[in-house]
Scaffold this motif. Structure first.
Motif, PDB file in Angstrom:
ATOM      1  N   LEU A  10     -22.149  23.489 -22.894  1.00 30.12           N
ATOM      2  CA  LEU A  10     -22.476  25.108 -22.929  1.00 30.12           C
ATOM      3  C   LEU A  10     -23.790  25.136 -23.853  1.00 30.12           C
ATOM      4  N   VAL A  11     -25.049  25.574 -23.298  1.00 34.75           N
ATOM      5  CA  VAL A  11     -25.986  25.645 -23.926  1.00 34.75           C
ATOM      6  C   VAL A  11     -26.787  27.124 -23.809  1.00 34.75           C
ATOM      7  N   GLN A  12     -27.547  27.533 -24.388  1.00 34.30           N
ATOM      8  CA  GLN A  12     -28.520  28.614 -24.251  1.00 34.30           C
ATOM      9  C   GLN A  12     -29.861  28.361 -23.670  1.00 34.30           C
ATOM     10  N   TYR A  79     -30.122   8.239 -17.462  1.00 33.11           N
ATOM     11  CA  TYR A  79     -29.981   9.435 -17.991  1.00 33.11           C
ATOM     12  C   TYR A  79     -30.807  10.462 -17.152  1.00 33.11           C
ATOM     13  N   LEU A  80     -30.468  11.698 -17.437  1.00 29.88           N
ATOM     14  CA  LEU A  80     -31.177  12.907 -17.004  1.00 29.88           C
ATOM     15  C   LEU A  80     -31.428  13.665 -18.238  1.00 29.88           C
ATOM     16  N   GLN A  81     -32.666  13.704 -18.806  1.00 27.90           N
ATOM     17  CA  GLN A  81     -33.055  14.597 -19.765  1.00 27.90           C
ATOM     18  C   GLN A  81     -33.397  15.934 -19.247  1.00 27.90           C
ATOM     19  N   MET A  82     -32.729  16.920 -19.594  1.00 28.34           N
ATOM     20  CA  MET A  82     -33.060  18.162 -19.048  1.00 28.34           C
ATOM     21  C   MET A  82     -33.694  19.455 -20.056  1.00 28.34           C
ATOM     22  N   ASN A  83     -34.872  19.754 -20.034  1.00 26.21           N
ATOM     23  CA  ASN A  83     -35.338  20.684 -20.922  1.00 26.21           C
ATOM     24  C   ASN A  83     -35.767  21.984 -20.361  1.00 26.21           C
ATOM     25  N   LYS A  84     -35.822  22.972 -21.196  1.00 34.17           N
ATOM     26  CA  LYS A  84     -36.073  24.369 -20.740  1.00 34.17           C
ATOM     27  C   LYS A  84     -35.175  24.727 -19.737  1.00 34.17           C
ATOM     28  N   LEU A  85     -33.998  24.822 -20.191  1.00 28.26           N
ATOM     29  CA  LEU A  85     -32.730  24.990 -19.100  1.00 28.26           C
ATOM     30  C   LEU A  85     -32.931  26.519 -19.024  1.00 28.26           C
ATOM     31  N   THR A  86     -32.307  26.772 -17.640  1.00 27.20           N
ATOM     32  CA  THR A  86     -32.216  28.422 -17.254  1.00 27.20           C
ATOM     33  C   THR A  86     -30.809  28.685 -16.746  1.00 27.20           C
ATOM     34  N   PRO A  87     -30.468  29.731 -16.738  1.00 20.48           N
ATOM     35  CA  PRO A  87     -29.001  29.880 -15.982  1.00 20.48           C
ATOM     36  C   PRO A  87     -28.843  29.425 -14.743  1.00 20.48           C
ATOM     37  N   GLU A  88     -30.072  29.262 -14.006  1.00 23.22           N
ATOM     38  CA  GLU A  88     -30.048  28.535 -12.382  1.00 23.22           C
ATOM     39  C   GLU A  88     -29.566  27.220 -12.581  1.00 23.22           C
ATOM     40  N   ASP A  89     -29.675  26.555 -13.674  1.00 24.65           N
ATOM     41  CA  ASP A  89     -29.374  25.055 -13.895  1.00 24.65           C
ATOM     42  C   ASP A  89     -28.092  24.941 -13.987  1.00 24.65           C
ATOM     43  N   THR A  90     -27.036  25.957 -14.187  1.00 23.40           N
ATOM     44  CA  THR A  90     -25.898  25.881 -14.348  1.00 23.40           C
ATOM     45  C   THR A  90     -25.163  25.422 -13.029  1.00 23.40           C
ATOM     46  N   ALA A  91     -24.502  24.409 -13.407  1.00 27.27           N
ATOM     47  CA  ALA A  91     -23.955  23.568 -12.172  1.00 27.27           C
ATOM     48  C   ALA A  91     -22.774  22.417 -12.621  1.00 27.27           C
ATOM     49  N   THR A 118     -20.126  16.262 -14.565  1.00 22.97           N
ATOM     50  CA  THR A 118     -20.038  16.763 -15.718  1.00 22.97           C
ATOM     51  C   THR A 118     -20.627  18.410 -15.792  1.00 22.97           C
ATOM     52  N   GLN A 119     -20.009  19.245 -16.255  1.00 24.50           N
ATOM     53  CA  GLN A 119     -20.442  20.479 -16.435  1.00 24.50           C
ATOM     54  C   GLN A 119     -21.585  20.987 -17.193  1.00 24.50           C
ATOM     55  N   VAL A 120     -22.630  21.437 -16.658  1.00 28.82           N
ATOM     56  CA  VAL A 120     -23.577  22.092 -17.478  1.00 28.82           C
ATOM     57  C   VAL A 120     -23.635  23.716 -17.250  1.00 28.82           C
ATOM     58  N   THR A 121     -23.540  24.263 -18.352  1.00 28.50           N
ATOM     59  CA  THR A 121     -23.482  26.010 -18.414  1.00 28.50           C
ATOM     60  C   THR A 121     -24.716  26.347 -19.260  1.00 28.50           C
ATOM     61  N   VAL A 122     -25.435  27.005 -18.663  1.00 22.90           N
ATOM     62  CA  VAL A 122     -26.433  27.702 -19.524  1.00 22.90           C
ATOM     63  C   VAL A 122     -26.204  29.135 -19.520  1.00 22.90           C
ATOM     64  N   SER A 123     -26.181  29.689 -20.791  1.00 23.50           N
ATOM     65  CA  SER A 123     -25.796  31.283 -20.800  1.00 23.50           C
ATOM     66  C   SER A 123     -27.134  31.740 -21.419  1.00 23.50           C
ATOM     67  N   SER A 124     -27.430  32.991 -20.908  1.00 25.80           N
ATOM     68  CA  SER A 124     -28.366  33.802 -21.185  1.00 25.80           C
ATOM     69  C   SER A 124     -27.935  34.783 -22.324  1.00 25.80           C
TER      70      SER A 124
END
Length: 124
Positions: A10-12, A79-91, A118-124
């Motif tokens: 869970l990230v912002q 690896y998958l480096q994911m930067n500048k995450l947005t809520p639309e990346d939640t999956a 693996t679950q990625v959740t991006v919170s606004s």
């Protein structure tokens, strides 16, 4: 080959995460290793792929410039480096291994081996 994906959380908005895909049973040699993602009620969608031999990469349009796929020969990891995450990346993010032809690298039907996700959740 058995795959194990990890690194979600869970990230912002604007944060970064690095997902890892580990292989067991054999190396990734000869495979292309891809990341797909899926949200409930939606089809699984392609994110990125890398060929273990040669290093060809391909990204979906919605992650270009933000996500980077890479590999570590010594650790047999992708690896998958994911930067500048947005809520639309939640999956839920899945790694997969297969032997797709170039024109089919973004099709999930090209991949025979899948990890549990693996679950990625991006919170606004």
């Amino acid at each position: 080959v058995q795959l194990q994906a990890s690194g979600g959380g869970l990230v912002q908005v604007g944060d970064s995460l690095r997902l890892s895909c580990a292989a067991s049973g054999r190396s990734f040699g000869g495979y292309a290793v891809a990341w797909f993602r899926q949200t409930p009620g939606k089809e699984r969608e392609f994110v990125a792929v890398i060929r273990w031999n040669g290093g060809t990469t391909k990204y979906s349009d919605f992650v270009k410039g933000r996500f980077t796929i890479s590999k570590d020969y010594a650790k047999n990891m992708v690896y998958l480096q994911m930067n500048k995450l947005t809520p639309e990346d939640t999956a839920r993010y899945y790694c997969a291994a297969g032997t797709p032809i170039l024109s089919s690298m973004s099709s999930d039907r090209s991949y025979a081996h899948w990890g549990q996700g693996t679950q990625v959740t991006v919170s606004s």
